[in-house]
Design a protein around this motif. Structure first.
Motif, PDB file in Angstrom:
ATOM      1  N   UNK A 119       0.796  -1.238   0.000  1.00 27.36           N
ATOM      2  CA  UNK A 119       0.000   0.000   0.000  1.00 27.36           C
ATOM      3  C   UNK A 119       0.823   1.279   0.000  1.00 27.36           C
ATOM      4  N   UNK A 120       2.043   1.211   0.537  1.00 30.43           N
ATOM      5  CA  UNK A 120       2.808   2.437   0.764  1.00 30.43           C
ATOM      6  C   UNK A 120       2.226   3.192   1.944  1.00 30.43           C
ATOM      7  N   UNK A 121       2.583   4.461   2.071  1.00 31.03           N
ATOM      8  CA  UNK A 121       1.983   5.326   3.094  1.00 31.03           C
ATOM      9  C   UNK A 121       0.758   5.970   2.450  1.00 31.03           C
ATOM     10  N   UNK A 122      -0.430   5.541   2.885  1.00 23.49           N
ATOM     11  CA  UNK A 122      -1.688   6.031   2.306  1.00 23.49           C
ATOM     12  C   UNK A 122      -2.363   6.995   3.262  1.00 23.49           C
ATOM     13  N   UNK A 123      -3.034   8.013   2.685  1.00 20.51           N
ATOM     14  CA  UNK A 123      -3.748   8.987   3.514  1.00 20.51           C
ATOM     15  C   UNK A 123      -5.210   9.073   3.072  1.00 20.51           C
ATOM     16  N   UNK A 124      -5.749   7.926   2.625  1.00 17.31           N
ATOM     17  CA  UNK A 124      -7.054   7.925   1.970  1.00 17.31           C
ATOM     18  C   UNK A 124      -8.252   8.092   2.912  1.00 17.31           C
ATOM     19  N   UNK A 125      -8.096   7.808   4.184  1.00 21.37           N
ATOM     20  CA  UNK A 125      -9.166   8.021   5.171  1.00 21.37           C
ATOM     21  C   UNK A 125      -8.479   8.307   6.502  1.00 21.37           C
ATOM     22  N   UNK A 126      -9.208   8.885   7.484  1.00 19.99           N
ATOM     23  CA  UNK A 126      -8.557   9.160   8.775  1.00 19.99           C
ATOM     24  C   UNK A 126      -7.925   7.907   9.379  1.00 19.99           C
ATOM     25  N   UNK A 127      -8.634   6.770   9.337  1.00 16.58           N
ATOM     26  CA  UNK A 127      -8.081   5.544   9.921  1.00 16.58           C
ATOM     27  C   UNK A 127      -6.784   5.137   9.240  1.00 16.58           C
ATOM     28  N   UNK A 128      -6.799   5.123   7.911  1.00 22.84           N
ATOM     29  CA  UNK A 128      -5.620   4.681   7.162  1.00 22.84           C
ATOM     30  C   UNK A 128      -4.468   5.675   7.348  1.00 22.84           C
ATOM     31  N   UNK A 129      -4.805   6.982   7.396  1.00 22.06           N
ATOM     32  CA  UNK A 129      -3.755   7.991   7.587  1.00 22.06           C
ATOM     33  C   UNK A 129      -3.122   7.842   8.968  1.00 22.06           C
ATOM     34  N   UNK A 130      -3.963   7.654   9.993  1.00 24.33           N
ATOM     35  CA  UNK A 130      -3.417   7.485  11.357  1.00 24.33           C
ATOM     36  C   UNK A 130      -2.514   6.243  11.381  1.00 24.33           C
ATOM     37  N   UNK A 131      -2.996   5.165  10.750  1.00 24.96           N
ATOM     38  CA  UNK A 131      -2.221   3.920  10.728  1.00 24.96           C
ATOM     39  C   UNK A 131      -0.868   4.127  10.037  1.00 24.96           C
ATOM     40  N   UNK A 132      -0.893   4.755   8.860  1.00 28.73           N
ATOM     41  CA  UNK A 132       0.345   4.935   8.094  1.00 28.73           C
ATOM     42  C   UNK A 132       1.335   5.838   8.834  1.00 28.73           C
ATOM     43  N   UNK A 133       0.828   6.965   9.365  1.00 25.53           N
ATOM     44  CA  UNK A 133       1.726   7.905  10.056  1.00 25.53           C
ATOM     45  C   UNK A 133       2.290   7.246  11.317  1.00 25.53           C
ATOM     46  N   UNK A 134       1.439   6.468  12.009  1.00 29.26           N
ATOM     47  CA  UNK A 134       1.928   5.783  13.216  1.00 29.26           C
ATOM     48  C   UNK A 134       3.014   4.766  12.854  1.00 29.26           C
ATOM     49  N   UNK A 135       2.904   4.145  11.670  1.00 27.30           N
ATOM     50  CA  UNK A 135       3.959   3.230  11.213  1.00 27.30           C
ATOM     51  C   UNK A 135       5.298   3.950  11.100  1.00 27.30           C
ATOM     52  N   UNK A 136       5.273   5.191  10.577  1.00 22.96           N
ATOM     53  CA  UNK A 136       6.515   5.988  10.482  1.00 22.96           C
ATOM     54  C   UNK A 136       7.033   6.315  11.883  1.00 22.96           C
ATOM     55  N   UNK A 137       6.095   6.712  12.775  1.00 23.27           N
ATOM     56  CA  UNK A 137       6.483   7.042  14.158  1.00 23.27           C
ATOM     57  C   UNK A 137       7.094   5.811  14.841  1.00 23.27           C
ATOM     58  N   UNK A 138       6.533   4.622  14.543  1.00 24.81           N
ATOM     59  CA  UNK A 138       7.021   3.394  15.196  1.00 24.81           C
ATOM     60  C   UNK A 138       8.519   3.205  14.962  1.00 24.81           C
ATOM     61  N   UNK A 139       8.948   3.356  13.693  1.00 25.18           N
ATOM     62  CA  UNK A 139      10.369   3.101  13.429  1.00 25.18           C
ATOM     63  C   UNK A 139      11.249   4.253  13.924  1.00 25.18           C
ATOM     64  N   UNK A 140      10.690   5.476  13.954  1.00 32.30           N
ATOM     65  CA  UNK A 140      11.409   6.576  14.605  1.00 32.30           C
ATOM     66  C   UNK A 140      11.576   6.277  16.097  1.00 32.30           C
ATOM     67  N   UNK A 141      10.510   5.730  16.714  1.00 37.86           N
ATOM     68  CA  UNK A 141      10.561   5.435  18.155  1.00 37.86           C
ATOM     69  C   UNK A 141      11.515   4.269  18.443  1.00 37.86           C
ATOM     70  N   UNK A 142      11.529   3.258  17.564  1.00 33.33           N
ATOM     71  CA  UNK A 142      12.500   2.161  17.739  1.00 33.33           C
ATOM     72  C   UNK A 142      13.925   2.738  17.710  1.00 33.33           C
ATOM     73  N   UNK A 143      14.195   3.605  16.729  1.00 30.03           N
ATOM     74  CA  UNK A 143      15.534   4.201  16.607  1.00 30.03           C
ATOM     75  C   UNK A 143      15.839   5.054  17.844  1.00 30.03           C
TER      76      UNK A 143
END
Ligand code: HEM
Length: 191
Positions: A119-143
């Motif tokens: 899917x890539x980072x999708x911003x097609x609905x609030x749920x999907x956008x929150x999910x995608x952005x949180x995925x980016x935050x997750x790896x920033x937080x791991x680092x």
């Protein structure tokens, strides 16, 4: 050496500490730009599972990931003396915390990889956008967790803050996708 809970080590290394925090920011932005830039491949598989089967498998593995994150939270609470037991906590508690943390990271990678490639980072609905952005935050937080654990330049509160962010990111990823999937495409507050 792992940073133990303790007082701030002073302001001397503040600039260096701030510079180190650019690493997690770069990791999070890196996932964002990769996810926005790639061409999604809906046929992308997760351990051989595709389409609905991949979603179902991701939801189950994501639930296991949340379980590991809860174990991490309890182990951290034990290390910080928030649970009953001898103080300081036995060395085995921090060893198990490290191993479980590594397992959680390793488990997250194939799930996130399938999400990113399908899917890539999708911003097609609030749920999907929150999910995608949180995925980016997750790896920033791991680092950030690795940077803070390895460096002695951060105040004592930084480690629980970053650990809490990591837990919240995993919980939100689970809520916005795994729960949604396992609950018949419904979750309270999400459309
Ligand atoms: C870089 C990290 C991640 C990104 C960018 C990402 C992005 C996405 C996107 C765009 C979708 C499709 C949503 C849709 O169109 O319906 C999706 C689905 C899904 N993701 Fe992720 N995801 C990531 C990490 C994770 C993680 C760590 C989990 C584990 C909890 C997870 C679990 C799922 C599940 C179960 C689905 C299928 C249900 C759904 O469609 O929402 N994802 N992901």
């Amino acid at each position: 050496m792992e940073q133990q809970p303790g007082p701030s080590r002073g302001a001397a290394g503040t600039g260096r500490a701030a510079a180190l925090l650019l690493i997690p920011v770069a990791v999070g932005l890196g996932v964002w730009f990769v996810g926005r830039g790639l061409t999604p491949d809906p046929e992308s598989s997760l351990f051989g599972a595709r389409y609905d089967d991949a979603m179902e498998l991701k939801a189950r593995l994501g639930t296991a990931l949340l379980g590991l994150a809860l174990v991490q939270l309890l182990l951290a609470a034990r290390m910080y003396g928030l649970l009953p037991g001898s103080r300081p906590a036995p060395r085995a508690v921090s060893t198990v915390h490290r191993v479980t943390g590594l397992l959680a990271f390793l488990l997250s990678v194939p799930i996130a990889y399938q999400c990113l490639s399908a899917y890539g980072v999708e911003l097609t609905s609030p749920r999907v956008a929150i999910h995608s952005i949180t995925g980016c935050v997750l790896y920033g937080a791991f680092a950030a967790k690795v940077v803070v654990v390895r460096s002695h330049r951060f105040p004592g509160w930084t480690l629980p803050l970053v650990g809490g962010l990591l837990f919240c990111a995993i919980a939100l990823l689970w809520y916005t996708a795994a729960l949604w999937q396992l609950n018949g495409f419904r979750a309270p507050g999400l459309t």
